[in-house]
Scaffold this motif. Sequence first.
Motif, PDB file in Angstrom:
ATOM      1  N   THR A 171      17.902  19.957  -4.700  1.00 13.07           N
ATOM      2  CA  THR A 171      18.481  20.327  -3.659  1.00 13.07           C
ATOM      3  C   THR A 171      17.999  21.356  -2.860  1.00 13.07           C
ATOM      4  OG1 THR A 171      20.465  19.779  -5.027  1.00 13.07           O
ATOM      5  CG2 THR A 171      20.672  21.310  -3.116  1.00 13.07           C
ATOM      6  N   PHE A 172      17.260  22.341  -3.733  1.00 11.07           N
ATOM      7  CA  PHE A 172      16.443  23.611  -3.131  1.00 11.07           C
ATOM      8  C   PHE A 172      15.632  23.346  -2.456  1.00 11.07           C
ATOM      9  CE2 PHE A 172      14.519  27.769  -3.586  1.00 11.07           C
ATOM     10  CZ  PHE A 172      15.215  28.447  -3.000  1.00 11.07           C
ATOM     11  N   PHE A 231      21.545  31.101   0.182  1.00  9.24           N
ATOM     12  CA  PHE A 231      21.910  30.132  -0.625  1.00  9.24           C
ATOM     13  C   PHE A 231      22.650  31.057  -1.833  1.00  9.24           C
ATOM     14  CE2 PHE A 231      20.382  26.782  -4.016  1.00  9.24           C
ATOM     15  CZ  PHE A 231      21.192  26.110  -3.787  1.00  9.24           C
ATOM     16  N   PHE A 283      22.705  25.155   4.699  1.00  8.89           N
ATOM     17  CA  PHE A 283      22.376  24.599   5.764  1.00  8.89           C
ATOM     18  C   PHE A 283      22.893  24.624   7.099  1.00  8.89           C
ATOM     19  CE2 PHE A 283      21.333  20.834   8.247  1.00  8.89           C
ATOM     20  CZ  PHE A 283      19.989  21.276   8.703  1.00  8.89           C
ATOM     21  N   LEU A 293      26.866  22.710  -6.460  1.00  8.87           N
ATOM     22  CA  LEU A 293      25.393  22.952  -5.980  1.00  8.87           C
ATOM     23  C   LEU A 293      25.149  22.504  -4.657  1.00  8.87           C
ATOM     24  CD1 LEU A 293      22.417  24.063  -6.645  1.00  8.87           C
ATOM     25  CD2 LEU A 293      22.221  21.885  -7.727  1.00  8.87           C
ATOM     26  N   PHE A 294      25.550  20.963  -4.367  1.00 10.15           N
ATOM     27  CA  PHE A 294      25.462  20.299  -3.503  1.00 10.15           C
ATOM     28  C   PHE A 294      26.034  21.196  -2.285  1.00 10.15           C
ATOM     29  CE2 PHE A 294      24.581  16.175  -5.784  1.00 10.15           C
ATOM     30  CZ  PHE A 294      23.360  16.526  -5.946  1.00 10.15           C
ATOM     31  N   LEU A 342      16.884  21.863   0.897  1.00  7.30           N
ATOM     32  CA  LEU A 342      17.371  22.735   1.732  1.00  7.30           C
ATOM     33  C   LEU A 342      16.318  23.769   2.245  1.00  7.30           C
ATOM     34  CD1 LEU A 342      19.878  24.614   2.509  1.00  7.30           C
ATOM     35  CD2 LEU A 342      19.492  26.065   0.349  1.00  7.30           C
ATOM     36  N   LEU A 343      15.338  24.045   1.416  1.00 12.96           N
ATOM     37  CA  LEU A 343      14.024  24.846   1.942  1.00 12.96           C
ATOM     38  C   LEU A 343      13.349  24.076   3.372  1.00 12.96           C
ATOM     39  CD1 LEU A 343      12.388  26.727  -0.838  1.00 12.96           C
ATOM     40  CD2 LEU A 343      13.656  27.598   1.129  1.00 12.96           C
ATOM     41  N   SER A 392      21.732  27.986  14.564  1.00 16.66           N
ATOM     42  CA  SER A 392      20.411  27.676  15.395  1.00 16.66           C
ATOM     43  C   SER A 392      20.531  26.904  16.610  1.00 16.66           C
ATOM     44  CB  SER A 392      19.417  27.624  14.568  1.00 16.66           C
ATOM     45  OG  SER A 392      19.570  26.092  14.048  1.00 16.66           O
ATOM     46  N   ARG A 393      21.545  26.090  16.506  1.00 24.39           N
ATOM     47  CA  ARG A 393      21.640  24.985  17.718  1.00 24.39           C
ATOM     48  C   ARG A 393      22.384  25.476  18.690  1.00 24.39           C
ATOM     49  NH1 ARG A 393      17.632  21.586  16.720  1.00 24.39           N
ATOM     50  NH2 ARG A 393      17.064  23.234  15.233  1.00 24.39           N
ATOM     51  N   LEU A 427      22.020  28.284  20.435  1.00 19.54           N
ATOM     52  CA  LEU A 427      21.428  29.389  20.892  1.00 19.54           C
ATOM     53  C   LEU A 427      21.702  29.388  22.313  1.00 19.54           C
ATOM     54  CD1 LEU A 427      18.457  29.668  18.560  1.00 19.54           C
ATOM     55  CD2 LEU A 427      20.598  30.796  18.430  1.00 19.54           C
ATOM     56  N   PHE A 443      14.069  23.037  10.658  1.00 21.13           N
ATOM     57  CA  PHE A 443      15.348  23.062  11.863  1.00 21.13           C
ATOM     58  C   PHE A 443      15.777  24.265  12.139  1.00 21.13           C
ATOM     59  CE2 PHE A 443      15.119  18.559   9.875  1.00 21.13           C
ATOM     60  CZ  PHE A 443      14.800  17.972  10.817  1.00 21.13           C
ATOM     61  N   VAL A 444      15.869  25.224  11.364  1.00 17.84           N
ATOM     62  CA  VAL A 444      16.721  26.413  11.479  1.00 17.84           C
ATOM     63  C   VAL A 444      15.875  27.353  12.014  1.00 17.84           C
ATOM     64  CG1 VAL A 444      18.146  28.153  10.569  1.00 17.84           C
ATOM     65  CG2 VAL A 444      18.641  25.661  10.102  1.00 17.84           C
ATOM     66  N   TYR A 445      14.886  27.966  11.353  1.00 14.90           N
ATOM     67  CA  TYR A 445      14.081  29.171  11.597  1.00 14.90           C
ATOM     68  C   TYR A 445      13.143  29.021  12.839  1.00 14.90           C
ATOM     69  CZ  TYR A 445      15.263  30.417   6.887  1.00 14.90           C
ATOM     70  OH  TYR A 445      16.217  30.844   5.807  1.00 14.90           O
ATOM     71  N   LEU A 487      23.562  27.973   8.972  1.00 12.42           N
ATOM     72  CA  LEU A 487      22.535  28.315   9.678  1.00 12.42           C
ATOM     73  C   LEU A 487      21.895  27.478  10.726  1.00 12.42           C
ATOM     74  CD1 LEU A 487      20.482  29.855   6.749  1.00 12.42           C
ATOM     75  CD2 LEU A 487      21.364  31.151   8.443  1.00 12.42           C
ATOM     76  N   PHE A 488      22.400  26.184  10.298  1.00 14.67           N
ATOM     77  CA  PHE A 488      21.776  25.028  11.214  1.00 14.67           C
ATOM     78  C   PHE A 488      22.664  25.041  12.845  1.00 14.67           C
ATOM     79  CE2 PHE A 488      21.806  20.824  13.103  1.00 14.67           C
ATOM     80  CZ  PHE A 488      20.619  20.541  13.307  1.00 14.67           C
ATOM     81  N   TYR A 499      18.993  36.414  10.210  1.00 16.18           N
ATOM     82  CA  TYR A 499      17.406  36.117  10.391  1.00 16.18           C
ATOM     83  C   TYR A 499      16.738  37.687  10.474  1.00 16.18           C
ATOM     84  CZ  TYR A 499      13.372  34.237  11.872  1.00 16.18           C
ATOM     85  OH  TYR A 499      11.765  33.615  11.968  1.00 16.18           O
ATOM     86  N   PRO A 536      13.911  27.635  15.970  1.00 18.29           N
ATOM     87  CA  PRO A 536      14.764  27.997  17.079  1.00 18.29           C
ATOM     88  C   PRO A 536      15.222  29.131  17.046  1.00 18.29           C
ATOM     89  CG  PRO A 536      15.738  26.295  15.934  1.00 18.29           C
ATOM     90  CD  PRO A 536      14.274  26.369  15.212  1.00 18.29           C
ATOM     91  N   ILE A 537      15.614  30.009  15.974  1.00 16.28           N
ATOM     92  CA  ILE A 537      16.042  31.299  15.888  1.00 16.28           C
ATOM     93  C   ILE A 537      14.854  32.113  16.177  1.00 16.28           C
ATOM     94  CG2 ILE A 537      16.964  32.992  14.337  1.00 16.28           C
ATOM     95  CD1 ILE A 537      18.496  30.916  12.849  1.00 16.28           C
ATOM     96  N   LEU A 549      14.601  21.710   5.161  1.00 14.78           N
ATOM     97  CA  LEU A 549      15.501  21.643   6.277  1.00 14.78           C
ATOM     98  C   LEU A 549      15.385  23.010   7.162  1.00 14.78           C
ATOM     99  CD1 LEU A 549      18.507  19.592   4.893  1.00 14.78           C
ATOM    100  CD2 LEU A 549      16.838  18.849   6.524  1.00 14.78           C
ATOM    101  N   LEU A 550      15.459  24.317   6.130  1.00 11.05           N
ATOM    102  CA  LEU A 550      15.700  25.142   6.979  1.00 11.05           C
ATOM    103  C   LEU A 550      14.275  25.782   7.612  1.00 11.05           C
ATOM    104  CD1 LEU A 550      17.491  27.601   4.316  1.00 11.05           C
ATOM    105  CD2 LEU A 550      18.352  26.719   6.382  1.00 11.05           C
ATOM    106  N   TYR A 551      13.197  25.371   7.066  1.00  6.26           N
ATOM    107  CA  TYR A 551      12.025  25.544   7.598  1.00  6.26           C
ATOM    108  C   TYR A 551      11.848  24.843   8.749  1.00  6.26           C
ATOM    109  CZ  TYR A 551       9.901  29.017   4.389  1.00  6.26           C
ATOM    110  OH  TYR A 551       9.424  30.307   3.614  1.00  6.26           O
ATOM    111  N   TRP A 598      19.006  18.742 -10.284  1.00  6.23           N
ATOM    112  CA  TRP A 598      19.514  18.694  -8.974  1.00  6.23           C
ATOM    113  C   TRP A 598      19.290  19.970  -8.226  1.00  6.23           C
ATOM    114  CZ3 TRP A 598      20.065  14.258  -7.027  1.00  6.23           C
ATOM    115  CH2 TRP A 598      20.355  13.061  -7.892  1.00  6.23           C
ATOM    116  N   GLU A 599      19.061  21.193  -8.896  1.00  2.00           N
ATOM    117  CA  GLU A 599      18.839  22.319  -8.371  1.00  2.00           C
ATOM    118  C   GLU A 599      17.493  22.046  -7.717  1.00  2.00           C
ATOM    119  OE1 GLU A 599      18.662  25.561 -10.969  1.00  2.00           O
ATOM    120  OE2 GLU A 599      17.743  26.820  -9.428  1.00  2.00           O
TER     121      GLU A 599
END
Lengths: 178, 262
Positions: A24-25, B110, B57, B49-50, A28-29, B64-65, B67, A35-37, B60-61, B82, A39-40, A31-33, A20-21
């Motif tokens: 999940t990871f 994380f 997420f 973990l979840f 997560l990566l 980032s929204r 902004l 949706f998050v990074y 940070l999400f 960042y 716009p920032i 999504l971050l790559y 699961w790690e």
Amino acid sequence: MQSIDPTGIFDLPNTSLIFWEVITFAILLALLYYFVYPPIKNQIRQRQQSIEQAIDEAEKTRKEARKLLQEYRQQIQEAREEAREIREEARQQGQAQRERAKKEAREEADRIIKRAQEEIQRERESALREVRQEVAGMVMQASEQIIGRSLDRDEHERLISRSLDELEAEVAGAGSGR
Amino acid sequence: MGFKLVLAQVSQEELRHEILHTWEARDAWKIPLQIGSIDISINKAVWFLFLGAALTFLILFIGSRALKNRPGAYQVIVEDTYGFGREFLGGQVGQEGMKWFPYTLSLFVFILVLNIIGLFPNSYPVTSNISFTLVLALLTFILTQYMGIKKNGAGKYFKSWTPPNLPAKFIMAPFMWFLHLIQEFSKPLTLGLRLYANILAGHLIIFVFLGLILYFGSFLAIVSVPMAVVFFAFEIFVAILQAYIFAILTQVYIELAIYAEH
């Protein structure tokens, strides 16, 4: 697979956690790559740009202000200079005006005096002429009466005139001799 | 184990359970699942973990929204996180490494979130599980070797493991190469163990101090509780520090591999 350690503090291998790690990871990566990074990153870049722009503008404005100030100072300086010139000119004009007025007045006075003298001269001459004619007339009349006949007028007048001239000369000579 | 304590109010077995209960409860909150013979049940550790991934997420999400050009406090925190990644994680060795800072920044946040979640009572500190930390370290290892080979070519990369200008080259070169090989493997191993050991030890110390009360009697609370509080505070610091160390070492290892030739 059984863990090698019953207490769980050395939990190797924990297959479910590992499985699961990884999943999940990875999610997560992703999504971050996605949706998050971005716009920032954009936001930071945008802000950086706007700040740089603002700094540039401020710099420009300051330069302009300095230029303007310089211009104003120069204008004030020029205005002062001009004012001084005008004053100077006015002073000179005034001076000239005064001089001219004085001169004109003197001339006028001279003219008046001269005219007056001429007038006097003329008056005297005409008076003299009249007196002379009068005297000549009287002398002729007297002579006619005494002599009893009329004399040649022209001759007579010439005689009288000469004697009058002599008289005048005498008077003038006496006048100047004094 | 043979000797008996006069004041013992709980047995050593019970005490050990009290101290280790966080890690012993492996079957708590369990949804049994299997692929073939491999157990992939969702248990308490997986739930946390979840939770950690979701929180990472979301933090940070949302940041980032929302902004804006004139940022609020929250936006500043997210942007500074960042910026921290860009300035303090990326580019340790050279500019090529900047490409990897989003990865190490993700790792940092994380691990930090998981560390902090683990500090809540009755939670599970996922980073104190060696399976978890070693897998992350293994990822670092794989990325390091991948980038090293990709950037330098396999031949040059492996050749760069022997330092130049060695004396007695025929004997020393293979020896040094072998040493470097060991080093390459020990890097991720220590990376994983460091995080695991630090977090585990921190939690254990707190539980041990509190366990002393059970063992010796409640009068010891005068010492135990303040000590536990002090260590708890220290654990917050360790949570940040270890997350940072894990992230920065990952970054450095990858960048060293990229610039292996220099």
